[in-house]
Design a protein around this motif. Structure first.
Motif, PDB file in Angstrom:
ATOM      1  N   GLU A   1       0.366   6.950  -6.289  1.00  0.00           N
ATOM      2  CA  GLU A   1      -0.549   6.033  -5.606  1.00  0.00           C
ATOM      3  C   GLU A   1       0.121   5.287  -4.452  1.00  0.00           C
ATOM      4  N   THR A   2       1.373   5.578  -4.195  1.00  0.00           N
ATOM      5  CA  THR A   2       2.125   4.838  -3.177  1.00  0.00           C
ATOM      6  C   THR A   2       1.547   5.035  -1.777  1.00  0.00           C
ATOM      7  N   GLU A   3       1.472   3.945  -1.041  1.00  0.00           N
ATOM      8  CA  GLU A   3       1.092   3.980   0.373  1.00  0.00           C
ATOM      9  C   GLU A   3       1.814   2.817   1.045  1.00  0.00           C
ATOM     10  N   ALA A   4       2.828   3.130   1.814  1.00  0.00           N
ATOM     11  CA  ALA A   4       3.640   2.105   2.469  1.00  0.00           C
ATOM     12  C   ALA A   4       4.164   2.667   3.786  1.00  0.00           C
TER      13      ALA A   4
ATOM     14  N   VAL B   1      -8.194  -3.704   7.272  1.00  0.00           N
ATOM     15  CA  VAL B   1      -6.821  -3.571   6.788  1.00  0.00           C
ATOM     16  C   VAL B   1      -6.000  -4.769   7.255  1.00  0.00           C
ATOM     17  N   ALA B   2      -5.230  -5.349   6.340  1.00  0.00           N
ATOM     18  CA  ALA B   2      -4.384  -6.499   6.681  1.00  0.00           C
ATOM     19  C   ALA B   2      -3.300  -6.061   7.663  1.00  0.00           C
ATOM     20  N   PRO B   3      -2.966  -6.911   8.642  1.00  0.00           N
ATOM     21  CA  PRO B   3      -1.942  -6.533   9.621  1.00  0.00           C
ATOM     22  C   PRO B   3      -0.564  -6.410   8.981  1.00  0.00           C
ATOM     23  N   ALA B   4       0.293  -5.638   9.612  1.00  0.00           N
ATOM     24  CA  ALA B   4       1.662  -5.473   9.126  1.00  0.00           C
ATOM     25  C   ALA B   4       2.446  -6.764   9.310  1.00  0.00           C
TER      26      ALA B   4
ATOM     27  N   ARG C   1       6.336  -3.995   8.647  1.00  0.00           N
ATOM     28  CA  ARG C   1       6.187  -3.434   7.302  1.00  0.00           C
ATOM     29  C   ARG C   1       4.755  -3.603   6.828  1.00  0.00           C
ATOM     30  N   ALA C   2       4.290  -2.637   6.037  1.00  0.00           N
ATOM     31  CA  ALA C   2       2.957  -2.746   5.442  1.00  0.00           C
ATOM     32  C   ALA C   2       2.935  -1.931   4.152  1.00  0.00           C
ATOM     33  N   GLU C   3       2.151  -2.393   3.180  1.00  0.00           N
ATOM     34  CA  GLU C   3       1.983  -1.675   1.922  1.00  0.00           C
ATOM     35  C   GLU C   3       0.511  -1.712   1.517  1.00  0.00           C
ATOM     36  N   GLY C   4       0.114  -0.746   0.693  1.00  0.00           N
ATOM     37  CA  GLY C   4      -1.255  -0.675   0.218  1.00  0.00           C
ATOM     38  C   GLY C   4      -2.124   0.157   1.138  1.00  0.00           C
ATOM     39  N   ARG C   5      -3.406   0.187   0.826  1.00  0.00           N
ATOM     40  CA  ARG C   5      -4.332   1.011   1.595  1.00  0.00           C
ATOM     41  C   ARG C   5      -4.327   0.619   3.063  1.00  0.00           C
ATOM     42  N   GLY C   6      -4.193   1.617   3.918  1.00  0.00           N
ATOM     43  CA  GLY C   6      -4.160   1.366   5.353  1.00  0.00           C
ATOM     44  C   GLY C   6      -2.793   1.002   5.883  1.00  0.00           C
ATOM     45  N   ALA C   7      -1.726   1.190   5.084  1.00  0.00           N
ATOM     46  CA  ALA C   7      -0.385   0.778   5.509  1.00  0.00           C
ATOM     47  C   ALA C   7       0.051   1.492   6.781  1.00  0.00           C
ATOM     48  N   GLY C   8      -0.206   2.790   6.862  1.00  0.00           N
ATOM     49  CA  GLY C   8       0.189   3.525   8.052  1.00  0.00           C
ATOM     50  C   GLY C   8      -0.513   3.025   9.301  1.00  0.00           C
TER      51      GLY C   8
ATOM     52  N   GLU D   1      -4.197   8.328   9.296  1.00  0.00           N
ATOM     53  CA  GLU D   1      -4.244   6.948   9.772  1.00  0.00           C
ATOM     54  C   GLU D   1      -2.974   6.598  10.539  1.00  0.00           C
ATOM     55  N   ALA D   2      -1.836   7.069  10.052  1.00  0.00           N
ATOM     56  CA  ALA D   2      -0.578   6.815  10.739  1.00  0.00           C
ATOM     57  C   ALA D   2      -0.504   7.580  12.050  1.00  0.00           C
ATOM     58  N   VAL D   3      -0.897   8.859  12.018  1.00  0.00           N
ATOM     59  CA  VAL D   3      -0.814   9.693  13.215  1.00  0.00           C
ATOM     60  C   VAL D   3      -1.710   9.157  14.323  1.00  0.00           C
TER      61      VAL D   3
END
Length: 350
Positions: A316-319, A200-203, A331-338, A244-246
């Protein structure tokens, strides 16, 4: 004669439609129910029904939501002593809604969605979030991840509910309760290691002003949501990413999960129905402390989504953003944003 305001008249009309629809669905079931008959039962025109609900599916979901809203029950006063006790109590609470064999409103009491809509992807996504909410509470009773255990228990209870609909009167609810109690002792070797997270790309770090909407309500505790901490906005197809966020948040950091949908009338009502129903059961077993660092907001109007800069969120939102002292610092968006926003270490967390 008292003259009603427009808002009062709309509320009265809506209540009449819901009451008439509940009677119609109880008597005929979803498939055979007719909007014309609902209008006749409510002494309204067909147009008046459609002015409040866009179609029969949305109306059916609204009836179920109204039913769930009246099934609150007494909240837990103290936490369960063990995972086994918690699961037995949760199973009893869940099974309390099973109708008797001659209950004419059985399908409504069961929140039956059979033949109503084809939202398999949304339901699969919801199942992962539901398991996380149950697991979060179970993890307060002992160490280790409990998501697989929660998934297993919910699968068993969903099966009991389906059996009650297709073969009413069969099976013994007490056996199901005992089975859920014993499931707590099974070693499922549950670990948290999603293979995609290392890629996952870093925020992006930043220092943007944070202006959360007023009074976003936490569906779990009723407290205000969207406080400092990690705020993740997930569409109806991406709810499984909540974990993933938790798991990525710093110890003690508040995580706010804001759920958005591309179709408020049907998908939105389905999401609200399932989560409200689950949380009603959970609150009767666990105290609010079980979700001390997790908040859930059903962002129907996409106000939290707008606050983090999303103009047109959909299923489909993931941010995600990370907020500290009134500033968005990542900030992050896309898969793995959390995961990306939660893993962004930009200084000590308060």
């Amino acid at each position: 004669m008292v003259r009603l305001t427009r808002a009062q008249q709309q509320a009265r009309t809506r209540a009449s439609v819901l009451a008439a629809a509940a009677d119609e669905f109880t008597e005929h079931g979803y498939a055979a129910a007719k909007v014309d008959r609902i209008a006749e039962r409510a002494d309204l025109t067909r147009g008046a029904v459609y002015s409040n609900f866009p179609g029969k599916r949305a109306l059916y979901l609204a009836v179920l939501l109204d039913l769930v809203g009246r099934d609150g029950g007494a909240p837990a006063e103290e936490p369960p002593a063990s995972a086994a006790d918690a699961l037995a109590a949760f199973a009893r609470t869940w099974l309390d809604r099973l109708p008797l064999m001659d209950d004419s409103a059985g399908r409504l009491r069961l929140r039956s969605l059979d033949g109503v809509l084809d939202h398999g992807r949304v339901l699969a996504s919801l199942a992962r979030l539901e398991a996380l909410l149950l697991a979060t509470a179970l993890e307060k009773t002992g160490p280790g991840r409990r998501v697989r255990l929660a998934e297993l228990v919910l699968t068993l209870l969903d099966g009991a509910t389906h059996r009650a609909e297709t073969a009413p009167g069969s099976g013994d609810p007490f056996d199901v309760v005992q089975a859920c109690r014993h499931l707590a002792g099974i070693d499922l070797a549950d670990t948290w290691a999603p293979p995609h997270l290392p890629f996952v790309a870093p925020a992006r770090t930043c220092a943007d002003a944070w202006s959360p909407p007023e009074e976003p309500v936490d569906e779990i505790t009723g407290a205000a949501g969207a406080a400092d901490g990690l705020v993740v906005v997930l569409g109806a197809h991406r709810l499984g990413a909540a974990e993933e966020a938790v798991r990525s948040a710093a110890p003690g950091e508040q995580v706010t999960i804001a759920v958005v949908t591309g179709d408020r009338e049907e998908t939105g009502r389905l999401v609200r129905l399932r989560l409200t129903d689950l949380l009603t059961c959970l609150r009767r077993v666990f105290t609010p402390e079980a979700w001390r660092h997790v908040r859930l907001v059903l962002d129907d109007d996409a106000r939290i989504a707008a606050a983090i800069g999303l103009a047109d969120p959909d299923d489909e939102t993931e941010a995600a953003v990370r907020v500290r002292d009134g500033l968005v610092i990542a900030r992050a968006e896309g898969r793995g944003a959390g995961h990306a926003a939660g893993s962004a270490r930009t200084g000590a967390t308060s």
